[in-house]
Motif scaffolding. Structure first.
Motif, PDB file in Angstrom:
ATOM      1  N   ILE A   1      35.428 -28.711 -13.444  1.00 33.92           N
ATOM      2  CA  ILE A   1      34.567 -29.706 -13.018  1.00 33.92           C
ATOM      3  C   ILE A   1      35.842 -31.010 -12.670  1.00 33.92           C
ATOM      4  O   ILE A   1      36.795 -30.951 -13.481  1.00 33.92           O
ATOM      5  CB  ILE A   1      33.683 -30.802 -13.849  1.00 33.92           C
ATOM      6  N   MET A   2      35.258 -32.035 -11.728  1.00 38.97           N
ATOM      7  CA  MET A   2      36.340 -33.190 -11.686  1.00 38.97           C
ATOM      8  C   MET A   2      35.411 -34.220 -11.919  1.00 38.97           C
ATOM      9  O   MET A   2      34.409 -34.435 -11.629  1.00 38.97           O
ATOM     10  CB  MET A   2      36.539 -33.210  -9.948  1.00 38.97           C
ATOM     11  N   VAL A   3      36.228 -35.193 -12.833  1.00 39.99           N
ATOM     12  CA  VAL A   3      35.334 -36.433 -13.368  1.00 39.99           C
ATOM     13  C   VAL A   3      36.166 -37.658 -12.675  1.00 39.99           C
ATOM     14  O   VAL A   3      37.645 -37.690 -12.793  1.00 39.99           O
ATOM     15  CB  VAL A   3      35.558 -36.665 -14.644  1.00 39.99           C
ATOM     16  N   GLN A   4      35.483 -38.460 -11.942  1.00 33.42           N
ATOM     17  CA  GLN A   4      36.315 -39.701 -11.171  1.00 33.42           C
ATOM     18  C   GLN A   4      35.553 -41.122 -11.559  1.00 33.42           C
ATOM     19  O   GLN A   4      34.348 -40.895 -11.374  1.00 33.42           O
ATOM     20  CB  GLN A   4      36.182 -39.399  -9.715  1.00 33.42           C
ATOM     21  N   SER A   5      36.400 -41.929 -11.936  1.00 35.14           N
ATOM     22  CA  SER A   5      36.012 -43.202 -11.930  1.00 35.14           C
ATOM     23  C   SER A   5      36.622 -43.931 -10.617  1.00 35.14           C
ATOM     24  O   SER A   5      37.146 -43.036  -9.784  1.00 35.14           O
ATOM     25  CB  SER A   5      36.511 -44.060 -13.021  1.00 35.14           C
ATOM     26  N   GLU A   6      36.516 -45.406 -10.573  1.00 39.00           N
ATOM     27  CA  GLU A   6      37.046 -45.693  -9.397  1.00 39.00           C
ATOM     28  C   GLU A   6      38.781 -45.747  -9.156  1.00 39.00           C
ATOM     29  O   GLU A   6      39.008 -45.596  -7.867  1.00 39.00           O
ATOM     30  CB  GLU A   6      36.765 -47.384  -9.335  1.00 39.00           C
ATOM     31  N   ASN A   7      39.199 -45.723 -10.259  1.00 37.72           N
ATOM     32  CA  ASN A   7      40.599 -45.474 -10.389  1.00 37.72           C
ATOM     33  C   ASN A   7      41.255 -44.134 -10.702  1.00 37.72           C
ATOM     34  O   ASN A   7      42.578 -44.265 -11.023  1.00 37.72           O
ATOM     35  CB  ASN A   7      41.372 -46.778 -10.569  1.00 37.72           C
ATOM     36  N   THR A   8      40.500 -43.380 -11.530  1.00 34.88           N
ATOM     37  CA  THR A   8      41.219 -42.251 -12.212  1.00 34.88           C
ATOM     38  C   THR A   8      40.497 -41.003 -11.762  1.00 34.88           C
ATOM     39  O   THR A   8      39.129 -40.932 -11.573  1.00 34.88           O
ATOM     40  CB  THR A   8      40.950 -42.550 -13.876  1.00 34.88           C
ATOM     41  N   THR A   9      41.132 -39.788 -11.714  1.00 35.65           N
ATOM     42  CA  THR A   9      40.513 -38.739 -11.138  1.00 35.65           C
ATOM     43  C   THR A   9      41.253 -37.641 -12.153  1.00 35.65           C
ATOM     44  O   THR A   9      42.280 -37.477 -12.199  1.00 35.65           O
ATOM     45  CB  THR A   9      41.001 -38.233  -9.965  1.00 35.65           C
ATOM     46  N   LEU A  10      40.371 -36.822 -12.873  1.00 32.52           N
ATOM     47  CA  LEU A  10      40.819 -35.740 -13.641  1.00 32.52           C
ATOM     48  C   LEU A  10      39.885 -34.692 -13.321  1.00 32.52           C
ATOM     49  O   LEU A  10      38.825 -34.766 -12.999  1.00 32.52           O
ATOM     50  CB  LEU A  10      40.860 -36.098 -15.364  1.00 32.52           C
ATOM     51  N   VAL A  11      40.543 -33.240 -13.631  1.00 35.40           N
ATOM     52  CA  VAL A  11      39.742 -32.293 -13.671  1.00 35.40           C
ATOM     53  C   VAL A  11      39.938 -31.564 -15.251  1.00 35.40           C
ATOM     54  O   VAL A  11      40.781 -31.756 -16.033  1.00 35.40           O
ATOM     55  CB  VAL A  11      40.256 -31.345 -12.706  1.00 35.40           C
ATOM     56  N   VAL A  12      38.708 -30.785 -15.458  1.00 32.96           N
ATOM     57  CA  VAL A  12      38.510 -30.195 -16.686  1.00 32.96           C
ATOM     58  C   VAL A  12      39.066 -28.551 -16.395  1.00 32.96           C
ATOM     59  O   VAL A  12      38.155 -28.086 -15.655  1.00 32.96           O
ATOM     60  CB  VAL A  12      37.313 -30.330 -17.421  1.00 32.96           C
ATOM     61  N   ASP A  13      40.017 -28.281 -16.907  1.00 34.92           N
ATOM     62  CA  ASP A  13      40.491 -26.670 -16.680  1.00 34.92           C
ATOM     63  C   ASP A  13      41.164 -26.800 -15.249  1.00 34.92           C
ATOM     64  O   ASP A  13      40.721 -27.355 -14.322  1.00 34.92           O
ATOM     65  CB  ASP A  13      39.346 -25.926 -17.048  1.00 34.92           C
ATOM     66  N   SER A  14      42.198 -25.586 -15.163  1.00 31.17           N
ATOM     67  CA  SER A  14      42.612 -25.240 -13.831  1.00 31.17           C
ATOM     68  C   SER A  14      42.580 -23.875 -13.916  1.00 31.17           C
ATOM     69  O   SER A  14      43.690 -23.216 -14.161  1.00 31.17           O
ATOM     70  CB  SER A  14      43.776 -25.891 -13.769  1.00 31.17           C
ATOM     71  N   GLY A  15      41.349 -22.963 -13.602  1.00 26.16           N
ATOM     72  CA  GLY A  15      41.317 -21.771 -13.578  1.00 26.16           C
ATOM     73  C   GLY A  15      42.118 -21.016 -12.352  1.00 26.16           C
ATOM     74  O   GLY A  15      42.902 -21.847 -11.750  1.00 26.16           O
ATOM     75  N   PRO A  16      41.905 -19.854 -12.069  1.00 27.48           N
ATOM     76  CA  PRO A  16      42.382 -19.136 -11.059  1.00 27.48           C
ATOM     77  C   PRO A  16      42.160 -19.650  -9.615  1.00 27.48           C
ATOM     78  O   PRO A  16      42.919 -19.448  -8.653  1.00 27.48           O
ATOM     79  CB  PRO A  16      42.057 -17.521 -11.271  1.00 27.48           C
ATOM     80  N   ASP A  17      41.182 -20.260  -9.491  1.00 29.34           N
ATOM     81  CA  ASP A  17      40.446 -20.865  -8.230  1.00 29.34           C
ATOM     82  C   ASP A  17      40.976 -22.480  -8.016  1.00 29.34           C
ATOM     83  O   ASP A  17      40.777 -22.957  -7.225  1.00 29.34           O
ATOM     84  CB  ASP A  17      39.164 -20.864  -8.129  1.00 29.34           C
ATOM     85  N   PHE A  18      42.057 -22.803  -8.785  1.00 30.06           N
ATOM     86  CA  PHE A  18      42.362 -24.271  -8.869  1.00 30.06           C
ATOM     87  C   PHE A  18      42.721 -24.700  -7.400  1.00 30.06           C
ATOM     88  O   PHE A  18      42.486 -25.605  -6.890  1.00 30.06           O
ATOM     89  CB  PHE A  18      43.534 -24.543  -9.956  1.00 30.06           C
TER      90      PHE A  18
END
Ligand SMILES: [Zn+2]
Ligand SMILES: [Zn+2]
Length: 280
Positions: free
Chosen positions: A65-82
């Protein structure tokens, strides 16, 4: 505290907790980048009705998943389809990758942070437990050599355990769950909780999930599995924790077609699908 003061405090405690999560967390946008199990859906060479379904919701990349606030973007895990997930969601900037565990379907795409390194001219912040970091260093040794070959991924490892931490303005509380005998981290982001690759959650960790408005939980298939919750087991956890809305992820082609299975689920529980966006 006086007896009167104490009896005032108790009924308000629940309210205070939800108030704390409301005022101290930014509103978040969650994008499901992948909702499939390790083989993905369709699975290579499979001609079952799910793998050949024309429904877009039956096409599942590996779970992230991607989690975004107004000024921050993170993803949880980076699997083979990243790589493809970043392209498909048109992600131009990524602040961090937070890892649940070191299985290949959750870490294999880490090399592709090179593009973000190139455009930001900065290392990618990676948050992982000691156990997960050990595997990352073993799988991508060239990124951690003393004298690096030009163009290798630039990764800044940050160690996490069970203490809360922050990425930009997004506060994160790790939740320990069990994947057979392997410890895996789930994460609570304000009123949203994400858990994948679990088949057991200790009661003390369940307390951290309670009060979430939305929970994501893994549900592999209908039959029992050694290291993943089955559909029935996941639905039971959602009910036990009284979560208003649960989305199920890390789905195998064995679960059935999205439309059929989603229609059978109780109120407040749905299958997630790739591209689903929610605001919490
Ligand atoms: Zn997995
Ligand atoms: Zn796993």
């Amino acid at each position: 505290m006086s007896k009167k003061g104490f009896s005032f405090f108790i009924p308000h405690f629940k309210f205070l907790i939800s108030y704390f999560y409301t005022v101290s967390h930014p509103s978040l946008t969650i994008t499901f980048l992948g909702t499939g199990t390790s083989a993905g859906v369709p699975m290579i060479a499979c001609e079952c009705p799910v793998c050949t379904s024309p429904d877009k919701k039956d096409k599942r990349l590996r779970s992230s998943i991607m989690v975004q606030s107004e000024n921050t973007t993170l993803v949880v895990d980076s699997g083979p389809d990243f790589r493809y997930q970043m392209l498909r969601a048109k992600v131009k900037h990524l602040d961090a990758i937070v890892f649940t565990h070191s299985h290949k379907d959750h870490v294999a795409g880490l090399d592709d942070v090179r593009a973000f390194n190139f455009f930001s001219q900065q290392a990618m912040n990676v948050y992982a437990s000691d156990m997960t970091q050990e595997v990352i260093i073993r799988e991508f040794p060239y990124a951690f050599h003393e004298s690096k070959y030009p163009g290798v991924p630039d990764i800044q490892l940050n160690t996490i355990a069970l203490e809360p931490f922050e990425v930009g303005d997004i506060p994160i509380t790790p939740i320990l769950v069990w994947h057979l005998k392997m410890p895996v981290l789930g994460f609570r982001f304000g009123r949203f909780t994400y858990i994948t690759d679990a088949n057991r959650i200790d009661d003390s960790e369940k307390e951290k999930i309670k009060g979430s408005d939305v929970m994501v939980l893994n549900a592999l298939r209908k039959e029992k599995h050694i290291s993943h919750f089955s559909l029935e087991e996941s639905v039971a956890v959602a009910k036990e924790l009284e979560i208003p809305q649960t989305y199920l992820t890390h789905i195998s082609h064995q679960l059935g077609k999205h439309a059929d299975v989603d229609a059978e689920l109780p109120n407040g529980v749905n299958l997630a699908y790739d591209g689903l966006v929610i605001k919490v």
